[in-house]
Design an enzyme around this catalytic site. Sequence first.
Site, PDB file in Angstrom:
ATOM      1  N   LYS A  45     -12.002  83.710 -33.443  1.00 58.13           N
ATOM      2  CA  LYS A  45     -11.740  83.864 -34.889  1.00 58.13           C
ATOM      3  C   LYS A  45     -12.979  84.318 -35.666  1.00 58.13           C
ATOM      4  O   LYS A  45     -13.199  83.926 -36.806  1.00 58.13           O
ATOM      5  CB  LYS A  45     -11.183  82.555 -35.504  1.00 58.13           C
ATOM      6  CG  LYS A  45     -10.008  81.933 -34.747  1.00 58.13           C
ATOM      7  CD  LYS A  45      -8.929  82.931 -34.365  1.00 58.13           C
ATOM      8  CE  LYS A  45      -8.215  83.557 -35.533  1.00 58.13           C
ATOM      9  NZ  LYS A  45      -7.282  84.640 -35.112  1.00 58.13           N
ATOM     10  N   HIS A 100     -15.174  85.562 -25.014  1.00 60.77           N
ATOM     11  CA  HIS A 100     -15.578  84.388 -25.799  1.00 60.77           C
ATOM     12  C   HIS A 100     -16.504  83.490 -24.982  1.00 60.77           C
ATOM     13  O   HIS A 100     -16.760  82.348 -25.354  1.00 60.77           O
ATOM     14  CB  HIS A 100     -14.348  83.565 -26.211  1.00 60.77           C
ATOM     15  CG  HIS A 100     -13.430  84.238 -27.180  1.00 60.77           C
ATOM     16  ND1 HIS A 100     -13.884  84.983 -28.257  1.00 60.77           N
ATOM     17  CD2 HIS A 100     -12.069  84.253 -27.251  1.00 60.77           C
ATOM     18  CE1 HIS A 100     -12.839  85.439 -28.930  1.00 60.77           C
ATOM     19  NE2 HIS A 100     -11.732  85.013 -28.343  1.00 60.77           N
ATOM     20  N   SER A 130      -9.711  79.974 -40.375  1.00 61.40           N
ATOM     21  CA  SER A 130      -8.905  80.957 -39.652  1.00 61.40           C
ATOM     22  C   SER A 130      -8.265  80.322 -38.410  1.00 61.40           C
ATOM     23  O   SER A 130      -7.082  80.539 -38.112  1.00 61.40           O
ATOM     24  CB  SER A 130      -9.782  82.143 -39.252  1.00 61.40           C
ATOM     25  OG  SER A 130      -9.044  83.105 -38.543  1.00 61.40           O
TER      26      SER A 130
END
Length: 292
Positions: A45, A100, A130
């Site tokens: 995010k 990530h 988010s």
Amino acid sequence: MDSDDYLLHFKGYNFERSLVRSDLLENLEDFEIRDDDVFIITYPKSGTIWTQQILSLIYFEEHRKQTQKMDTIERAPFLEYNIRTTNYINRPSPRLFSSHLPYYLVPNGLKNKKAKIVYVYRNPKDVMTSFFHFSNLVVKFESADNMQSYMNTFLDGKVVGSIWFDHVKGWYDNRQKFNILFMSYEEMKKDLKSAVQKICKFLGKELSEDDLDAVVKQATFKNMKSDPRANYNDVLKYELGTRNDNGHFLRKGTIGDWKNHFTVEQSERFDKIFQKKMKDVNLKFIWDINEE
């Protein structure tokens, strides 16, 4: 759903259990890196899809000119979440990857400093906001009743990506081991053209003025939201599943939306933790759209 139902804990880091193969994780460090590979690395995010679109537009003329229909997730697929089962070894160079991963789980080949990493970070209050909305949208994630309970979950790292502070600080503290450019989501938002030029310079890519303008125009949030290649609609529909049909992977894409969700007390609590954990991290954070 309990967090343990959807989180896979591997070497101190949380993955989304149903989207990752443990045999792939076990062999990640040996994944063969090419000198011209480029990695987009983010905490979830934090502008991943946006950066995928920017780099796809920079690298691929057919993407920029829209002469070939291909989703950005296939142009810059996730290394650890290969949901489209792409054959990475057969992909032509230069290869773009998204990830990530924390610094200690990436392939060892990234440490020879030839392959490049664009690390995009975002102010964590907006990341958390988010993530809160995303968790309530996506079926595969544990939904959150309210911001207070979600803040505890987020700060404890009981989310995909684990603890935000550890991810950003880990990459920053170990930056000397990699060929890495740190970009803030907010600087990209405030001056996209300058951000694209900075990324191009780091990547050694020279674009004509027309091509640069084409990249910037197509990478605005508004244009991405209406571009099926870049807005992940199919990923949401077929691979993640949503709790309602009106949700979008790309939601607001603003700076400072946290102010609409945090109480003063929550904000002060977050600030104290941020100041303690990030005091040695010399990255600029922007918390408000009007900040210079």
